[in-house]
Design a protein around this motif. Structure first.
Motif, PDB file in Angstrom:
ATOM      1  N   ILE A 132      -3.930 -28.812 -32.367  1.00 50.47           N
ATOM      2  CA  ILE A 132      -3.651 -27.879 -31.406  1.00 50.47           C
ATOM      3  C   ILE A 132      -2.647 -28.312 -30.168  1.00 50.47           C
ATOM      4  O   ILE A 132      -1.727 -27.931 -29.626  1.00 50.47           O
ATOM      5  CB  ILE A 132      -4.816 -27.056 -30.655  1.00 50.47           C
ATOM      6  CG1 ILE A 132      -5.335 -26.145 -31.776  1.00 50.47           C
ATOM      7  CG2 ILE A 132      -4.458 -26.027 -29.370  1.00 50.47           C
ATOM      8  CD1 ILE A 132      -6.663 -25.553 -31.472  1.00 50.47           C
ATOM      9  N   ALA A 133      -3.256 -29.751 -29.656  1.00 45.14           N
ATOM     10  CA  ALA A 133      -2.628 -30.251 -28.554  1.00 45.14           C
ATOM     11  C   ALA A 133      -1.137 -30.833 -28.891  1.00 45.14           C
ATOM     12  O   ALA A 133      -0.180 -30.712 -28.298  1.00 45.14           O
ATOM     13  CB  ALA A 133      -3.432 -31.427 -28.156  1.00 45.14           C
ATOM     14  N   LEU A 134      -1.023 -31.247 -30.077  1.00 42.52           N
ATOM     15  CA  LEU A 134       0.164 -31.473 -30.733  1.00 42.52           C
ATOM     16  C   LEU A 134       1.301 -30.477 -30.944  1.00 42.52           C
ATOM     17  O   LEU A 134       2.301 -30.648 -30.305  1.00 42.52           O
ATOM     18  CB  LEU A 134       0.022 -32.473 -32.245  1.00 42.52           C
ATOM     19  CG  LEU A 134       1.295 -32.920 -32.626  1.00 42.52           C
ATOM     20  CD1 LEU A 134       1.928 -33.989 -31.939  1.00 42.52           C
ATOM     21  CD2 LEU A 134       0.973 -33.274 -34.125  1.00 42.52           C
ATOM     22  N   LEU A 135       0.776 -29.323 -31.237  1.00 39.46           N
ATOM     23  CA  LEU A 135       1.675 -28.316 -31.552  1.00 39.46           C
ATOM     24  C   LEU A 135       2.335 -27.716 -30.223  1.00 39.46           C
ATOM     25  O   LEU A 135       3.306 -27.274 -29.964  1.00 39.46           O
ATOM     26  CB  LEU A 135       0.864 -27.011 -32.202  1.00 39.46           C
ATOM     27  CG  LEU A 135       0.667 -27.336 -33.726  1.00 39.46           C
ATOM     28  CD1 LEU A 135      -0.014 -26.148 -34.036  1.00 39.46           C
ATOM     29  CD2 LEU A 135       1.785 -27.408 -34.391  1.00 39.46           C
ATOM     30  N   LEU A 136       1.448 -27.500 -29.209  1.00 40.11           N
ATOM     31  CA  LEU A 136       1.616 -27.319 -27.791  1.00 40.11           C
ATOM     32  C   LEU A 136       2.783 -28.290 -27.098  1.00 40.11           C
ATOM     33  O   LEU A 136       4.032 -27.811 -26.692  1.00 40.11           O
ATOM     34  CB  LEU A 136       0.413 -27.431 -26.860  1.00 40.11           C
ATOM     35  CG  LEU A 136      -0.430 -26.317 -27.038  1.00 40.11           C
ATOM     36  CD1 LEU A 136      -1.682 -26.234 -26.072  1.00 40.11           C
ATOM     37  CD2 LEU A 136       0.076 -24.719 -26.820  1.00 40.11           C
ATOM     38  N   ASN A 137       2.653 -29.819 -27.487  1.00 38.16           N
ATOM     39  CA  ASN A 137       3.554 -30.526 -27.063  1.00 38.16           C
ATOM     40  C   ASN A 137       4.848 -30.331 -27.755  1.00 38.16           C
ATOM     41  O   ASN A 137       5.855 -30.587 -27.288  1.00 38.16           O
ATOM     42  CB  ASN A 137       3.043 -32.057 -27.174  1.00 38.16           C
ATOM     43  CG  ASN A 137       1.975 -32.304 -25.913  1.00 38.16           C
ATOM     44  OD1 ASN A 137       2.714 -32.633 -24.993  1.00 38.16           O
ATOM     45  ND2 ASN A 137       0.685 -32.253 -26.281  1.00 38.16           N
ATOM     46  N   ILE A 138       4.817 -30.031 -29.182  1.00 41.58           N
ATOM     47  CA  ILE A 138       5.980 -30.080 -29.822  1.00 41.58           C
ATOM     48  C   ILE A 138       6.780 -28.722 -29.184  1.00 41.58           C
ATOM     49  O   ILE A 138       8.002 -28.750 -29.302  1.00 41.58           O
ATOM     50  CB  ILE A 138       5.663 -29.673 -31.398  1.00 41.58           C
ATOM     51  CG1 ILE A 138       5.366 -31.462 -31.937  1.00 41.58           C
ATOM     52  CG2 ILE A 138       7.004 -29.483 -32.141  1.00 41.58           C
ATOM     53  CD1 ILE A 138       4.959 -31.224 -33.342  1.00 41.58           C
TER      54      ILE A 138
END
Length: 311
Positions: free
Chosen positions: A286-292
């Protein structure tokens, strides 16, 4: 009672009422394994936890995490941007402004649990208790807003991430070329119009960077939530079909706390080991998708305003 023999050779007795499904992975075809794996992921993401969180899914924790982050973003975005605009565009250069900037930088280094203590004392007891005395006197001594819940957790997380948004936005405003401001003013625009139509759009990549850093931090923070609203198992979701649909006074579940509870508080370590790693991976995803998403949007905004920066 159904007896299971583990890979270690130990025999475990499982009551039939506790068994939801049984399958033989060694006798499955590859397509059956893929289908079973996809179904298990779907159940993990869509079901509620069972048996003290050692079984079932994490849907309430996902929903609580997402709603908390969205509420925090709604609060911290205007506050952080307005504070940065004042410090960069309107505040006079002097000792008071320098002290404010030092205070903002120091707030970024305060341990997160201190924000939790502050949120509990100020938002829950002071503000919530005062609102209960004014608007919910008939329900006292049972608290309505003077108890940990989603609203106070979102406000506390907004304070926690506010320095990140202020610093990033202020740096973005400082990088906007002076020629853009001067050209806009020369064409007859007011200072406010120049700020709204020229400066802020050019600084929007930096604003978005600060916001996504704040969202990423709020997604994984657990310590403040232990004091201001998170629950091991919340009886009701923060959203429902009942008025007012968004229940900000309710306690909620959070993925970070879910990992902490399973990994450090559960007495069934062998049973929950898979859930701990799966939930931790979900939190990282979830954190990775937000950053991407933020990087892509920031690049798009940067390309949109590149001709202006070249003037």
């Amino acid at each position: 009672v159904f007896q299971l023999r583990l890979a270690s050779g130990r025999v475990v007795d499982v009551p039939l009422m506790d068994m939801k499904a049984a399958y033989a992975p060694n006798s499955m075809m590859m397509s059956e394994k893929v289908t079973h794996f996809a179904g298990a992921i779907g159940r993990f993401l869509s079901e509620s936890p069972r048996r003290s969180n050692v079984q079932g899914g994490v849907f309430p924790a996902i929903l609580g995490t997402v709603i908390l982050v969205l509420l925090m973003a709604v609060v911290v975005s205007p506050l952080g941007v307005l504070a940065a605009i004042y410090l960069q565009e309107y505040a006079q250069r002097g000792p008071i402004t320098r002290l404010v900037r030092i205070a903002v930088n120091n707030l970024a280094g305060v341990p997160s649990v201190v924000y939790g203590v502050f949120g509990l004392g100020f938002f829950v007891y002071a503000v919530g208790g005062s609102l209960d005395a004014l608007f919910f006197e008939d329900r006292l001594p049972a608290p309505t807003l003077g108890t940990p819940g989603m609203l106070w957790a979102a406000l506390t997380m907004a304070l926690l991430t506010l320095p990140v948004v202020i610093v990033s936005t202020e740096e973005g405003l400082a990088r906007v070329p002076a020629s853009l401001r001067e050209g806009s003013l020369a064409l007859g625009a007011t200072r406010a119009e120049t700020l709204w139509h020229v400066v802020l759009p050019a600084a929007s990549p930096a604003v978005l960077t600060g916001l996504i850093l704040a969202v990423a931090r709020a997604t994984g923070e657990v310590a403040p939530l232990l004091l201001i609203g998170v629950a091991k198992y919340a009886p009701g979701l923060p959203v429902s079909t009942e008025y007012p649909y968004l229940h900000l006074d309710r306690q909620f579940m959070h993925l970070g706390f879910y990992v902490y509870d399973l990994g450090f508080q559960s007495t069934h370590l062998e049973t929950v080991e898979g859930l701990v790693f799966a939930t931790a991976l979900l939190l990282v995803v979830i954190a990775l998708l937000l950053n991407i998403a933020a990087v892509l949007l920031r690049s798009r905004l940067r390309n949109a305003f590149k001709p202006q920066e070249a003037i």
